[in-house]
Write an enzyme that holds these catalytic residues in place. Structure first.
Site, PDB file in Angstrom:
ATOM      1  N   LYS A   1       2.419   4.529   1.232  1.00  0.00           N
ATOM      2  CA  LYS A   1       2.642   5.167   2.537  1.00  0.00           C
ATOM      3  C   LYS A   1       2.417   6.651   2.346  1.00  0.00           C
ATOM      4  O   LYS A   1       3.163   7.332   1.633  1.00  0.00           O
ATOM      5  CB  LYS A   1       4.051   4.900   3.066  1.00  0.00           C
ATOM      6  CG  LYS A   1       4.212   5.406   4.486  1.00  0.00           C
ATOM      7  CD  LYS A   1       5.569   5.131   5.061  1.00  0.00           C
ATOM      8  CE  LYS A   1       5.576   5.447   6.554  1.00  0.00           C
ATOM      9  NZ  LYS A   1       5.078   6.797   6.879  1.00  0.00           N
TER      10      LYS A   1
ATOM     11  N   PHE B   1      -7.409   2.945   5.125  1.00  0.00           N
ATOM     12  CA  PHE B   1      -6.737   1.695   4.787  1.00  0.00           C
ATOM     13  C   PHE B   1      -7.091   0.532   5.700  1.00  0.00           C
ATOM     14  O   PHE B   1      -6.594  -0.577   5.513  1.00  0.00           O
ATOM     15  CB  PHE B   1      -5.217   1.866   4.756  1.00  0.00           C
ATOM     16  CG  PHE B   1      -4.616   2.572   5.950  1.00  0.00           C
ATOM     17  CD1 PHE B   1      -4.518   1.944   7.179  1.00  0.00           C
ATOM     18  CD2 PHE B   1      -4.136   3.859   5.825  1.00  0.00           C
ATOM     19  CE1 PHE B   1      -3.960   2.581   8.267  1.00  0.00           C
ATOM     20  CE2 PHE B   1      -3.571   4.513   6.902  1.00  0.00           C
ATOM     21  CZ  PHE B   1      -3.476   3.878   8.137  1.00  0.00           C
TER      22      PHE B   1
ATOM     23  N   GLU C   1       0.831  -1.201   0.000  1.00  0.00           N
ATOM     24  CA  GLU C   1       0.000   0.000   0.000  1.00  0.00           C
ATOM     25  C   GLU C   1       0.867   1.255   0.000  1.00  0.00           C
ATOM     26  O   GLU C   1       1.983   1.255   0.541  1.00  0.00           O
ATOM     27  CB  GLU C   1      -0.906   0.021   1.234  1.00  0.00           C
ATOM     28  CG  GLU C   1      -1.834  -1.173   1.326  1.00  0.00           C
ATOM     29  CD  GLU C   1      -2.718  -1.144   2.561  1.00  0.00           C
ATOM     30  OE1 GLU C   1      -3.632  -1.979   2.642  1.00  0.00           O
ATOM     31  OE2 GLU C   1      -2.493  -0.276   3.439  1.00  0.00           O
TER      32      GLU C   1
ATOM     33  N   LYS D   1       7.175  -0.822   6.776  1.00  0.00           N
ATOM     34  CA  LYS D   1       7.232   0.373   5.930  1.00  0.00           C
ATOM     35  C   LYS D   1       8.564   0.418   5.187  1.00  0.00           C
ATOM     36  O   LYS D   1       9.602   0.014   5.697  1.00  0.00           O
ATOM     37  CB  LYS D   1       7.046   1.634   6.776  1.00  0.00           C
ATOM     38  CG  LYS D   1       8.066   1.838   7.868  1.00  0.00           C
ATOM     39  CD  LYS D   1       7.704   3.026   8.729  1.00  0.00           C
ATOM     40  CE  LYS D   1       8.680   3.157   9.912  1.00  0.00           C
ATOM     41  NZ  LYS D   1       8.315   4.258  10.818  1.00  0.00           N
TER      42      LYS D   1
ATOM     43  N   ARG E   1       4.082  -2.089  17.352  1.00  0.00           N
ATOM     44  CA  ARG E   1       4.850  -2.014  16.116  1.00  0.00           C
ATOM     45  C   ARG E   1       5.219  -3.437  15.746  1.00  0.00           C
ATOM     46  O   ARG E   1       6.273  -3.953  16.098  1.00  0.00           O
ATOM     47  CB  ARG E   1       6.093  -1.139  16.329  1.00  0.00           C
ATOM     48  CG  ARG E   1       6.785  -0.758  15.039  1.00  0.00           C
ATOM     49  CD  ARG E   1       7.945   0.173  15.295  1.00  0.00           C
ATOM     50  NE  ARG E   1       7.550   1.445  15.862  1.00  0.00           N
ATOM     51  CZ  ARG E   1       7.048   2.463  15.193  1.00  0.00           C
ATOM     52  NH1 ARG E   1       6.851   2.345  13.887  1.00  0.00           N
ATOM     53  NH2 ARG E   1       6.723   3.583  15.794  1.00  0.00           N
TER      54      ARG E   1
ATOM     55  N   ARG F   1      -2.293  10.741  10.606  1.00  0.00           N
ATOM     56  CA  ARG F   1      -3.051   9.529  10.924  1.00  0.00           C
ATOM     57  C   ARG F   1      -4.334   9.905  11.651  1.00  0.00           C
ATOM     58  O   ARG F   1      -4.325  10.720  12.593  1.00  0.00           O
ATOM     59  CB  ARG F   1      -2.198   8.623  11.810  1.00  0.00           C
ATOM     60  CG  ARG F   1      -2.788   7.241  12.111  1.00  0.00           C
ATOM     61  CD  ARG F   1      -2.487   6.255  11.031  1.00  0.00           C
ATOM     62  NE  ARG F   1      -2.893   4.900  11.374  1.00  0.00           N
ATOM     63  CZ  ARG F   1      -2.053   3.953  11.804  1.00  0.00           C
ATOM     64  NH1 ARG F   1      -0.762   4.231  11.959  1.00  0.00           N
ATOM     65  NH2 ARG F   1      -2.480   2.739  12.055  1.00  0.00           N
TER      66      ARG F   1
ATOM     67  N   GLU G   1      -5.625   8.170   6.957  1.00  0.00           N
ATOM     68  CA  GLU G   1      -4.899   9.431   7.061  1.00  0.00           C
ATOM     69  C   GLU G   1      -5.671  10.505   6.311  1.00  0.00           C
ATOM     70  O   GLU G   1      -6.483  10.201   5.435  1.00  0.00           O
ATOM     71  CB  GLU G   1      -3.483   9.317   6.480  1.00  0.00           C
ATOM     72  CG  GLU G   1      -2.586   8.372   7.245  1.00  0.00           C
ATOM     73  CD  GLU G   1      -1.097   8.667   7.035  1.00  0.00           C
ATOM     74  OE1 GLU G   1      -0.767   9.733   6.479  1.00  0.00           O
ATOM     75  OE2 GLU G   1      -0.288   7.829   7.465  1.00  0.00           O
TER      76      GLU G   1
ATOM     77  N   ARG H   1      -3.363   9.890  16.051  1.00  0.00           N
ATOM     78  CA  ARG H   1      -2.666   8.685  16.491  1.00  0.00           C
ATOM     79  C   ARG H   1      -2.330   8.740  17.969  1.00  0.00           C
ATOM     80  O   ARG H   1      -2.108   7.706  18.602  1.00  0.00           O
ATOM     81  CB  ARG H   1      -1.400   8.469  15.664  1.00  0.00           C
ATOM     82  CG  ARG H   1      -0.333   9.508  15.842  1.00  0.00           C
ATOM     83  CD  ARG H   1       0.846   9.259  14.901  1.00  0.00           C
ATOM     84  NE  ARG H   1       1.485   7.999  15.192  1.00  0.00           N
ATOM     85  CZ  ARG H   1       2.152   7.269  14.301  1.00  0.00           C
ATOM     86  NH1 ARG H   1       2.239   7.689  13.056  1.00  0.00           N
ATOM     87  NH2 ARG H   1       2.744   6.150  14.643  1.00  0.00           N
TER      88      ARG H   1
END
Length: 523
Positions: free
Chosen positions: A211, A300, A209, A386, A380, A216, A260, A231
């Site tokens: 970035k 997303f 996808e 990413k 994470r 966010r 986002e 976020r």
């Protein structure tokens, strides 16, 4: 709880590199913690303040106060004092803050003063991060760590969970459920050096996808009520009227979406991050701001739809729900690749091609996501990776700050500068990130040897040492003479092979700000 006990554990946690020992120290501390103290204790351990920014800088902290002889200061008393500090404003605010800080430090022992100075300056980095605190709480209360982790995820607040857990035991965690209207911590991505490496690491079917270079947002809708959170779980609904209007047009009545918002130019390319951030941060004349800098949402993920919690479903299923709810124009651009049994060469090539196209469209890079992965909120994880270009500059060290906690006695936070045409240097920002213990020892000895002044906090040095710094991009800032500062700067290595006149210039740095995405070169 006495602040001295918290300061001691903070020091001990910072002094050990063993994760199991860190967790054991935290568990022991939490067994001693009264429930009403728990939210403050876990927040301090993470190096944060419940009050947020309180307007106390080094100009106030550098004033030395004689320490107390005996530890009598409690965590609750410190929290109360900092709440009073946060409320100070208006004429004479600096003098009032200095007086209140002096009173607080005068009630603290020398060890407590060191902890407070580090806490107020943002230098408490002893490794007692939220993940370790979760395990410490689990150990202190005989609760499975995964149960504590999930409660924190759903509550969006480790302090709230800590207070409930220490007050009422493991059964208190049942009260923390995914609820429309109450934000949860977002899932975060790890990093990979390339799109192909990300595909290899995930090892199965995955989505690649774009970035996005935006802000966010987590969007909650319950009937005609829409709430939007960042976020960090701050509510910004009233600043994004165009997003609220769009969400109210979606077919669902009750859902939570992850995505986002970003500002787009007439050509559909992202405008600078600074414009997006400035728009989201603006509270004045929102209607006018929305007309001049309209924001577009790109979703997303879907966390809940029609009262059904989707967190534990694989991404493939969650995306199906998202596609049913959100039109393609408001969904993230993506492609799906499958390494398969042949080693994955076509999949790696397809992922790399998508990354190249995303960069050409002005995006930051890509996020490669395992289609089988659940939504691990607040973590994470290894199932989202990413990939984006790494930008580096060779900059000159202008000064360094004495460290705190584990870095006490070491020169830590570096002041970084780029060359001006006249041979002087313009400061671009500071960083302590990326420094290994070996680097800290070396730079303390080296910079001390070229120091020109030391006020007890900042050591100014001769501008002759070059350091290579990686960064995510540039951000406009009136605080720095070049008008920009580095975003997420971290030290890569010292360039002993380079002299200061070979460092990057202000002109070359500003050229980075002029690239299409406004955040850094694409190569």
């Amino acid at each position: 709880m006495l602040l001295a006990r918290l300061a001691q554990v903070s020091r001990d946690v910072g002094a050990t590199s063993a994760r199991t020992r860190k967790v054991a120290l935290l568990a022991e501390l939490f067994r001693e913690t009264e429930p009403q103290d728990a939210p403050v204790v876990v927040t301090y351990l993470a190096g944060r303040l419940p009050q947020g920014r309180i307007g106390v800088g080094w100009s106030v902290l550098r004033d030395r106060v004689a320490p107390a002889a005996e530890p009598l200061l409690t965590v609750r008393a410190v929290d109360s004092a900092l709440t009073s500090l946060a409320a100070v404003s208006g004429t004479g605010a600096r003098a009032t803050r200095a007086r209140l800080v002096g009173e607080l430090f005068g009630a603290a022992t020398e060890e407590e003063q060191r902890f407070l100075r580090g806490l107020l300056s943002g230098e408490v980095r002893q490794g007692a991060l939220d993940a370790l605190a979760v395990e410490g709480l689990a150990g202190a209360t005989a609760t499975p760590p995964q149960a504590v982790r999930r409660a924190v995820m759903l509550a969006g607040s480790l302090p709230d969970v800590a207070g409930a857990l220490l007050s009422d035991g493991p059964g208190a965690l049942d009260a923390f459920r995914l609820t429309v209207g109450r934000p949860v911590l977002p899932m975060l991505a790890g990093s990979a050096p390339s799109a192909g490496a990300a595909v290899d690491r995930l090892g199965g079917p995955c989505a690649v996808e774009e970035k996005l270079d935006g802000i966010r947002v987590q969007v909650h809708r319950d009937g005609d009520t829409v709430r939007v959170f960042t976020r960090t779980l701050d509510e910004i609904t009233d600043r994004l009227p165009e997003l609220v209007s769009l969400v109210l047009e979606l077919p669902g009545e009750r859902f939570i979406l992850d995505g986002e918002v970003l500002a787009l130019g007439a050509d559909g390319r992202p405008r600078s991050f600074q414009e997006t951030a400035g728009r989201v941060g603006s509270r004045a004349d929102v209607a006018s701001a929305a007309r001049s800098v309209p924001l577009s949402p790109v979703f997303f993920d879907a966390l809940a739809v029609d009262g059904r919690e989707l967190l534990d479903l694989p991404l493939e299923r969650r995306h199906e729900e998202l596609a049913r709810l959100v039109p393609a124009a408001a969904r993230v651009r993506r492609t799906v690749v499958d390494p398969g049994p042949d080693g994955g060469s076509p999949a790696r090539a397809a992922a790399q091609a998508f990354l190249t196209a995303a960069l050409d469209r002005g995006q930051e890079g890509v996020v490669v996501k395992a289609l089988s992965a659940p939504y691990s909120a607040g973590r994470r994880g290894a199932s989202w990776l990413k990939v984006k270009p790494v930008h580096t500059l060779d900059l000159v060290v202008l000064a360094a700050e004495w460290g705190h906690g584990r870095r006490t006695g070491k020169l830590s936070n570096l002041h970084l500068g780029a060359r001006r045409p006249d041979g002087t240097f313009a400061m671009l920002g500071k960083t302590f990130k990326g420094l290994t213990d070996e680097m800290l020892a070396w730079q303390t000895a080296h910079l001390s040897g070229i120091a020109v002044s030391d006020d007890g906090f900042v050591v100014t040095v001769r501008p002759e040492t070059v350091v290579e710094v990686a960064f995510d991009g540039l951000q406009r800032s009136s605080r720095y003479p070049a008008g920009v500062t580095l975003r997420f700067a971290r030290v890569v290595r010292y360039r002993e092979d380079k002299s200061a006149d070979q460092a990057d210039t202000v002109e070359s740095v500003l050229a980075v700000a002029g690239t299409p995405a406004g955040r850094g070169p694409e190569a």
